[in-house]
Motif scaffolding. Structure first.
Motif, PDB file in Angstrom:
ATOM      1  N   ASN A 293      -5.551   1.211  -2.139  1.00  0.00           N
ATOM      2  CA  ASN A 293      -6.962   1.609  -2.152  1.00  0.00           C
ATOM      3  C   ASN A 293      -7.567   1.556  -0.742  1.00  0.00           C
ATOM      4  O   ASN A 293      -8.390   2.400  -0.381  1.00  0.00           O
ATOM      5  CB  ASN A 293      -7.758   0.711  -3.105  1.00  0.00           C
ATOM      6  N   GLN A 294      -7.146   0.578   0.052  1.00  0.00           N
ATOM      7  CA  GLN A 294      -7.614   0.502   1.442  1.00  0.00           C
ATOM      8  C   GLN A 294      -7.159   1.740   2.224  1.00  0.00           C
ATOM      9  O   GLN A 294      -7.926   2.312   3.021  1.00  0.00           O
ATOM     10  CB  GLN A 294      -7.092  -0.773   2.109  1.00  0.00           C
ATOM     11  N   GLN A 295      -5.920   2.155   2.001  1.00  0.00           N
ATOM     12  CA  GLN A 295      -5.400   3.341   2.681  1.00  0.00           C
ATOM     13  C   GLN A 295      -6.104   4.609   2.207  1.00  0.00           C
ATOM     14  O   GLN A 295      -6.394   5.506   3.002  1.00  0.00           O
ATOM     15  CB  GLN A 295      -3.884   3.442   2.453  1.00  0.00           C
ATOM     16  N   VAL A 296      -6.380   4.677   0.900  1.00  0.00           N
ATOM     17  CA  VAL A 296      -7.084   5.839   0.352  1.00  0.00           C
ATOM     18  C   VAL A 296      -8.494   5.936   0.939  1.00  0.00           C
ATOM     19  O   VAL A 296      -8.994   7.040   1.210  1.00  0.00           O
ATOM     20  CB  VAL A 296      -7.126   5.768  -1.189  1.00  0.00           C
ATOM     21  N   ASN A 297      -9.134   4.796   1.177  1.00  0.00           N
ATOM     22  CA  ASN A 297     -10.461   4.808   1.802  1.00  0.00           C
ATOM     23  C   ASN A 297     -10.406   5.394   3.204  1.00  0.00           C
ATOM     24  O   ASN A 297     -11.314   6.122   3.626  1.00  0.00           O
ATOM     25  CB  ASN A 297     -11.029   3.384   1.854  1.00  0.00           C
ATOM     26  N   VAL A 298      -9.329   5.083   3.944  1.00  0.00           N
ATOM     27  CA  VAL A 298      -9.148   5.659   5.282  1.00  0.00           C
ATOM     28  C   VAL A 298      -8.991   7.178   5.185  1.00  0.00           C
ATOM     29  O   VAL A 298      -9.566   7.940   5.969  1.00  0.00           O
ATOM     30  CB  VAL A 298      -7.922   5.032   5.985  1.00  0.00           C
ATOM     31  N   ILE A 299      -8.192   7.627   4.201  1.00  0.00           N
ATOM     32  CA  ILE A 299      -7.993   9.073   3.989  1.00  0.00           C
ATOM     33  C   ILE A 299      -9.313   9.752   3.638  1.00  0.00           C
ATOM     34  O   ILE A 299      -9.640  10.822   4.162  1.00  0.00           O
ATOM     35  CB  ILE A 299      -6.962   9.304   2.862  1.00  0.00           C
ATOM     36  N   PHE A 303     -10.825  12.877   5.777  1.00  0.00           N
ATOM     37  CA  PHE A 303     -10.915  14.251   5.266  1.00  0.00           C
ATOM     38  C   PHE A 303     -12.296  14.619   4.722  1.00  0.00           C
ATOM     39  O   PHE A 303     -12.616  15.802   4.617  1.00  0.00           O
ATOM     40  CB  PHE A 303      -9.868  14.463   4.162  1.00  0.00           C
ATOM     41  N   GLY A 304     -13.069  13.599   4.352  1.00  0.00           N
ATOM     42  CA  GLY A 304     -14.384  13.907   3.793  1.00  0.00           C
ATOM     43  C   GLY A 304     -14.274  14.716   2.522  1.00  0.00           C
ATOM     44  O   GLY A 304     -13.454  14.432   1.644  1.00  0.00           O
ATOM     45  N   LEU A 312      -6.553  14.047  -3.820  1.00  0.00           N
ATOM     46  CA  LEU A 312      -6.726  12.618  -3.542  1.00  0.00           C
ATOM     47  C   LEU A 312      -5.905  11.777  -4.518  1.00  0.00           C
ATOM     48  O   LEU A 312      -5.271  10.785  -4.125  1.00  0.00           O
ATOM     49  CB  LEU A 312      -8.209  12.245  -3.630  1.00  0.00           C
ATOM     50  N   ILE A 313      -5.873  12.167  -5.782  1.00  0.00           N
ATOM     51  CA  ILE A 313      -5.062  11.458  -6.785  1.00  0.00           C
ATOM     52  C   ILE A 313      -3.582  11.562  -6.440  1.00  0.00           C
ATOM     53  O   ILE A 313      -2.829  10.587  -6.540  1.00  0.00           O
ATOM     54  CB  ILE A 313      -5.344  12.025  -8.197  1.00  0.00           C
ATOM     55  N   ASP A 314      -3.150  12.761  -6.014  1.00  0.00           N
ATOM     56  CA  ASP A 314      -1.750  12.969  -5.635  1.00  0.00           C
ATOM     57  C   ASP A 314      -1.359  12.072  -4.459  1.00  0.00           C
ATOM     58  O   ASP A 314      -0.298  11.436  -4.473  1.00  0.00           O
ATOM     59  CB  ASP A 314      -1.537  14.440  -5.277  1.00  0.00           C
ATOM     60  N   ASN A 355      -1.516   6.894  15.636  1.00  0.00           N
ATOM     61  CA  ASN A 355      -2.505   5.828  15.424  1.00  0.00           C
ATOM     62  C   ASN A 355      -2.904   5.734  13.949  1.00  0.00           C
ATOM     63  O   ASN A 355      -3.117   4.645  13.412  1.00  0.00           O
ATOM     64  CB  ASN A 355      -3.750   6.085  16.280  1.00  0.00           C
ATOM     65  N   PHE A 356      -3.008   6.889  13.321  1.00  0.00           N
ATOM     66  CA  PHE A 356      -3.379   6.947  11.905  1.00  0.00           C
ATOM     67  C   PHE A 356      -2.317   6.270  11.041  1.00  0.00           C
ATOM     68  O   PHE A 356      -2.615   5.460  10.167  1.00  0.00           O
ATOM     69  CB  PHE A 356      -3.566   8.414  11.525  1.00  0.00           C
ATOM     70  N   VAL A 357      -1.029   6.598  11.304  1.00  0.00           N
ATOM     71  CA  VAL A 357       0.071   5.993  10.549  1.00  0.00           C
ATOM     72  C   VAL A 357       0.161   4.495  10.838  1.00  0.00           C
ATOM     73  O   VAL A 357       0.418   3.686   9.935  1.00  0.00           O
ATOM     74  CB  VAL A 357       1.400   6.703  10.887  1.00  0.00           C
ATOM     75  N   THR A 358      -0.055   4.111  12.095  1.00  0.00           N
ATOM     76  CA  THR A 358      -0.028   2.693  12.460  1.00  0.00           C
ATOM     77  C   THR A 358      -1.089   1.903  11.694  1.00  0.00           C
ATOM     78  O   THR A 358      -0.846   0.764  11.279  1.00  0.00           O
ATOM     79  CB  THR A 358      -0.247   2.536  13.980  1.00  0.00           C
ATOM     80  N   GLU A 359      -2.257   2.500  11.490  1.00  0.00           N
ATOM     81  CA  GLU A 359      -3.311   1.834  10.722  1.00  0.00           C
ATOM     82  C   GLU A 359      -2.843   1.570   9.289  1.00  0.00           C
ATOM     83  O   GLU A 359      -3.084   0.489   8.732  1.00  0.00           O
ATOM     84  CB  GLU A 359      -4.582   2.680  10.719  1.00  0.00           C
ATOM     85  N   PHE A 360      -2.139   2.547   8.695  1.00  0.00           N
ATOM     86  CA  PHE A 360      -1.591   2.355   7.346  1.00  0.00           C
ATOM     87  C   PHE A 360      -0.577   1.213   7.331  1.00  0.00           C
ATOM     88  O   PHE A 360      -0.563   0.388   6.418  1.00  0.00           O
ATOM     89  CB  PHE A 360      -0.922   3.642   6.868  1.00  0.00           C
TER      90      PHE A 360
END
Length: 490
Positions: A293-299, A303-304, A312-314, A355-360
């Protein structure tokens, strides 16, 4: 072939594989005896012997043509599928591989002396080959296989899958009652956990269970000390039904049936085969869901509104499966045994994506107590790239390439070229009538000094090679565009 599986191949047979691999990469060209000798790093005599063996073996595959004339070797029609068959054939005929099968599975219930007689070697040769094989495989792997039955089974499984051993299994053994019971158990588990395996995944299931059955038949059972490598779960209906199946059909004690069920679930998770609908049976599912859920919040922030609800579900489901694998204790076992390496050269990458992947990855690491090593981090990063890049490309990169077609012969030739552009698949090409600030490529037969971007000059009717070069040029522009992409730009 992957270097970690080379120890299973006899030296002379590996020379044959090396030469076929070289011919596959350089087919259609003539290669001198000196070149072949340099590739194989052997004597002139051994080089000629290997060439003769390659020519003889190629005759078993009618599509391949291999010739050796005037001291030059030549090959055509050798593709990866045929190369894979050749590797499997050489492995199955290798004494080292046969010794590995005998010592790890003993499919034919033979003593060492009976086995030596069957393959036609002396006891001294047997122990010499066995010792050399052990040294090349590495003491770390050997010790871990002796220490843990889970390690041993999974490593044997990976080797046999790589060489497709059971695909060539004799029919009379496939009809053995234990193998029939095995297939029934696989079918039951598939229905129970709502699995939808592809052909390659079904092969994985078969090999995994076949190895387990053969190990148990030889007295190698999963001990309670292997508990640390297996997932824990709450005993929901599907779990209880599968345990009951193992007790009834395989006559297992309760504790053994529980261990084997945990081993099966660990395997399904590690091979990305357990559906997300079944993940809530895991004891640590709350932790997995939290980091996801933390990662989904970043996404969502990135993407807005450009991602719809289904996308998003996928993404969430893919991240759930990936994180379940990474937080599964079996994940470290898999990587230790296979030493998987990943080549990032073919990925579209830039610092912003990294950087995005590193955050995940950081979010994942914070969710557990022990750190990942470098090999594990590489595997984690790879999976996150595979999940995220398609969406990033669709929503952040899939802008059209604006091309103006302007040949001096006029509309007849222009329309012909435009028709060809429209047939280039996989690229978002927009054909414009006139040059504007958006124009990426000016395609013409005369140079225009006032246009400062990319010009491609075709002074004659384009050949097939011209179209290939144009497509390659646009793909390179796409990579360049991706390298400059800033994910913070909305």
């Amino acid at each position: 072939m992957l270097k970690e599986f080379i120890p299973f191949i006899d030296k002379d047979r590996y020379f044959i594989i090396q030469l076929f691999e070289f011919l596959r990469s350089q087919q259609g060209k003539k290669h001198s005896l000196a070149t072949i000798q340099e590739i194989l790093q052997v004597s002139p005599y051994k080089t000629k012997t290997t060439i003769n063996e390659v020519i003889t073996l190629s005759k078993r595959f009618p599509r391949i043509k291999v010739t050796f004339e005037d001291e030059f070797l030549y090959a055509v029609n050798l593709d990866n599928a045929l190369l894979n068959q050749i590797i499997n054939l050489e492995a199955h005929n290798s004494l080292r591989f046969k010794i590995f099968l005998h010592t790890s599975l003993n499919i034919y219930n033979q003593s060492d002396s009976e086995f030596q007689k069957t393959i036609g070697i002396s006891p001294s040769t047997y122990f010499r080959l066995k010792r050399a094989f052990t040294q090349e495989l590495g003491l770390d792997k050997i010790n871990c296989m002796h220490k843990s039955e889970v390690f041993a089974r999974y490593y044997i499984y990976q080797v046999l899958v790589y060489f497709s051993f059971f695909d060539y299994f004799p029919t009379h053994l496939q009809n053995n009652k234990n193998f029939i019971k095995t297939k029934n158990s696989i079918a039951y588990g598939t229905l129970l956990w709502k699995l939808s395996p592809s052909e390659s995944q079904r092969k994985q299931f078969n090999y995994f269970v076949f190895v387990s059955v053969l190990r148990s038949k030889n007295g190698h059972h999963v001990p309670e000390t292997d508990d640390q490598y297996l997932v824990n779960f709450v005993q929901k209906e599907q779990i209880l039904l599968f345990i009951k199946h193992l007790r009834k059909d395989w006559y297992m004690l309760d504790k053994n049936a529980l261990l084997i069920t945990r081993y099966c679930i660990s395997f399904l998770i590690n091979t990305n085969n357990l559906p997300t609908s079944q993940l809530d049976c895991l004891e640590n599912f709350t932790d997995i869901e939290e980091v996801t859920n933390q990662q989904v919040n970043v996404i969502d922030e990135l993407f807005g509104d450009s991602l719809d609800k289904n996308e998003l579900i996928d993404l969430k489901n893919k991240l759930l499966k990936a994180n379940t694998r990474f937080l599964n204790p079996f994940f470290k076992t898999d990587l230790f045994l296979t030493e998987q390496q990943w080549n990032y050269d073919n990925f579209l990458m830039n610092d912003s994506i990294q950087n995005f992947v590193t955050e995940f990855t950081n979010l994942l690491q914070h969710s557990q107590s022990s750190d990942y090593n470098m090999a594990e981090l590489n595997q984690i990063n790879k999976n996150y790239y595979l999940i995220l890049l398609p969406k990033l490309i669709d929503h952040k990169l899939n802008l059209p390439f604006h091309i103006v077609v302007d040949f001096s012969e006029g509309s007849l030739l222009n329309d012909y070229i435009k028709g060809g552009l429209n047939n280039i698949s996989g690229l978002n090409i927009k054909i414009d009538q006139r040059i504007t600030n958006l124009t990426d490529i000016y395609l013409t037969d005369t140079f225009n000094p006032t246009f400062s971007k990319h010009q491609i000059i075709w002074d004659a009717l384009p050949k097939q090679e011209d179209w290939r070069q144009l497509r390659s040029f646009i793909l390179n522009l796409q990579k360049h565009r991706f390298s400059k992409l800033d994910l913070d730009d909305k």
